[in-house]
Design an enzyme around this catalytic site. Structure first.
Site, short mmCIF file in Angstrom:
data_model
loop_
_atom_site.label_atom_id
_atom_site.label_comp_id
_atom_site.label_asym_id
_atom_site.label_seq_id
_atom_site.Cartn_x
_atom_site.Cartn_y
_atom_site.Cartn_z
CG HIS A 47 -3.96 -1.30 -2.42
ND1 HIS A 47 -4.02 -1.85 -1.16
CD2 HIS A 47 -5.20 -1.44 -2.95
CE1 HIS A 47 -5.24 -2.29 -0.94
NE2 HIS A 47 -5.98 -2.06 -2.01
CG ASP A 93 -9.50 -3.44 -2.63
OD1 ASP A 93 -8.57 -2.76 -2.17
OD2 ASP A 93 -10.42 -3.91 -1.92
#
EC number: 3.1.1.4
Length: 119
Positions: A47, A93
């Protein structure tokens, strides 16, 4: 943005508070270094790298960029109509929240000593 990311996490992992992921391992939370402690921490490392790529889009600030998405019965969808930055951040996300849902959570890896374990 971070508020939307929190909501995505709550969509895919309703059994846990999003806060459980804010200070986990070497990469979940602000910054990151060293070797990820487990699969969940690896999700956060990916991420972080995804956000770094999104920041290469002119004027793109992933932590603050809002985007359009939908959560339906634990399934996340980034909606059409997002600009390049919003689409990239939404996908970062979404993929992280899905990754969190599939990775075991180890209580011992919450709030670890970063200096000792993340070199």
């Amino acid at each position: 943005n971070l508020y939307q990311f929190k909501n995505m996490i709550q969509c895919t992992v309703p059994s846990r508070s999003w806060w459980d992921f804010a200070d986990y391992g070497c990469y979940c939370g602000k910054g990151g270094s060293g070797t990820p402690v487990d699969d969940l921490d690896r999700c956060c490392q990916v991420h972080d790298n995804c956000y770094n790529e999104a920041e290469k889009i002119s004027g793109c600030w992933p932590y603050f960029k809002t985007y359009s998405y939908e959560c339906s019965q634990g399934t996340l969808t980034c909606k059409g109509g997002n600009n390049a930055c919003a689409a990239a951040v939404c996908d970062c996300d979404r993929l992280a929240a899905i990754c969190f849902a599939g990775a075991p959570y180890t209580d011992a890896n919450y709030n670890i000593d970063l200096k000792a374990r993340c070199q």
